[in-house]
Scaffold this motif. Structure first.
Motif, PDB file in Angstrom:
ATOM      1  N   THR A  11       0.846  -1.197   0.000  1.00  0.00           N
ATOM      2  CA  THR A  11       0.000   0.000   0.000  1.00  0.00           C
ATOM      3  C   THR A  11       0.881   1.247   0.000  1.00  0.00           C
ATOM      4  O   THR A  11       2.038   1.208   0.419  1.00  0.00           O
ATOM      5  CB  THR A  11      -0.943   0.036   1.217  1.00  0.00           C
ATOM      6  N   LEU A  12       0.312   2.340  -0.459  1.00  0.00           N
ATOM      7  CA  LEU A  12       1.043   3.602  -0.502  1.00  0.00           C
ATOM      8  C   LEU A  12       1.529   3.992   0.889  1.00  0.00           C
ATOM      9  O   LEU A  12       2.672   4.396   1.073  1.00  0.00           O
ATOM     10  CB  LEU A  12       0.147   4.703  -1.080  1.00  0.00           C
ATOM     11  N   GLN A  13       0.674   3.828   1.870  1.00  0.00           N
ATOM     12  CA  GLN A  13       1.011   4.160   3.252  1.00  0.00           C
ATOM     13  C   GLN A  13       2.203   3.335   3.727  1.00  0.00           C
ATOM     14  O   GLN A  13       3.160   3.871   4.286  1.00  0.00           O
ATOM     15  CB  GLN A  13      -0.202   3.899   4.137  1.00  0.00           C
ATOM     16  N   ARG A  46      -5.447   8.304  -2.048  1.00  0.00           N
ATOM     17  CA  ARG A  46      -5.845   7.154  -1.228  1.00  0.00           C
ATOM     18  C   ARG A  46      -4.610   6.542  -0.580  1.00  0.00           C
ATOM     19  O   ARG A  46      -3.699   6.103  -1.266  1.00  0.00           O
ATOM     20  CB  ARG A  46      -6.555   6.102  -2.080  1.00  0.00           C
ATOM     21  N   ARG A  47      -4.610   6.501   0.751  1.00  0.00           N
ATOM     22  CA  ARG A  47      -3.451   5.953   1.447  1.00  0.00           C
ATOM     23  C   ARG A  47      -3.339   4.441   1.284  1.00  0.00           C
ATOM     24  O   ARG A  47      -2.274   3.882   1.403  1.00  0.00           O
ATOM     25  CB  ARG A  47      -3.518   6.313   2.925  1.00  0.00           C
ATOM     26  N   GLY A  48      -4.429   3.777   0.998  1.00  0.00           N
ATOM     27  CA  GLY A  48      -4.432   2.330   0.854  1.00  0.00           C
ATOM     28  C   GLY A  48      -4.275   1.858  -0.591  1.00  0.00           C
ATOM     29  O   GLY A  48      -4.489   0.683  -0.881  1.00  0.00           O
ATOM     30  N   LYS A  49      -3.911   2.756  -1.480  1.00  0.00           N
ATOM     31  CA  LYS A  49      -3.742   2.399  -2.892  1.00  0.00           C
ATOM     32  C   LYS A  49      -2.712   1.280  -3.018  1.00  0.00           C
ATOM     33  O   LYS A  49      -1.603   1.366  -2.506  1.00  0.00           O
ATOM     34  CB  LYS A  49      -3.277   3.634  -3.679  1.00  0.00           C
ATOM     35  N   LYS A  50      -3.089   0.212  -3.706  1.00  0.00           N
ATOM     36  CA  LYS A  50      -2.183  -0.913  -3.908  1.00  0.00           C
ATOM     37  C   LYS A  50      -1.206  -0.600  -5.033  1.00  0.00           C
ATOM     38  O   LYS A  50      -1.605  -0.256  -6.135  1.00  0.00           O
ATOM     39  CB  LYS A  50      -2.969  -2.182  -4.239  1.00  0.00           C
TER      40      LYS A  50
END
Length: 130
Positions: A11-13, A46-50
């Protein structure tokens, strides 16, 4: 900057945290509001972007470009060995914790209460410095 991806995605985060760009997972919201983050050239919020192999993350205001790449066979082998060792240690610690829990649950002084209540363990009161 190149990042070697050992799993299917990250994830981006998690990526920004692992690279030390943000200090904690909670800091991602403020970071995304303050800085433009581009995912393959498009703004991403989106912080959860894969993020997968071949994707490019660009943070123009910081001058950071991150490219995800496939690990070499030797890197993959080392990574698998590290994961296996981590799992082995975790299993060992779990067994030790369970055996310690069984040993520490040995009976101490017990007193009987009324018929409806079970026996309750009583331990001596400890005072600091005694």
């Amino acid at each position: 900057m190149k990042y070697t991806l050992f799993d299917e995605f990250i994830t981006l985060q998690a990526l920004l945290k692992e690279l030390g760009i943000i200090q904690s997972g909670g800091a991602i919201k403020a970071f995304l509001k303050e800085y433009d983050v581009l995912f393959n050239g498009e703004k991403e919020e989106r912080r959860g972007k894969k993020i997968r192999l071949g994707d490019i993350i660009d943070i123009p205001s910081k001058g950071i470009t991150i490219t995800l790449q496939k690990p070499s066979e030797e890197e993959r082998k080392v990574h698998l060995e590290e994961v296996a060792e981590k799992n082995r240690v975790a299993t060992l610690v779990k067994k030790l914790n369970q055996s310690h829990k069984k040993q520490s649950s040995s009976p101490t002084k017990k007193t009987k209460l009324s018929k409806n209540k079970q026996a309750v363990e009583k331990r001596p009161v400890r005072f600091p410095g005694t």
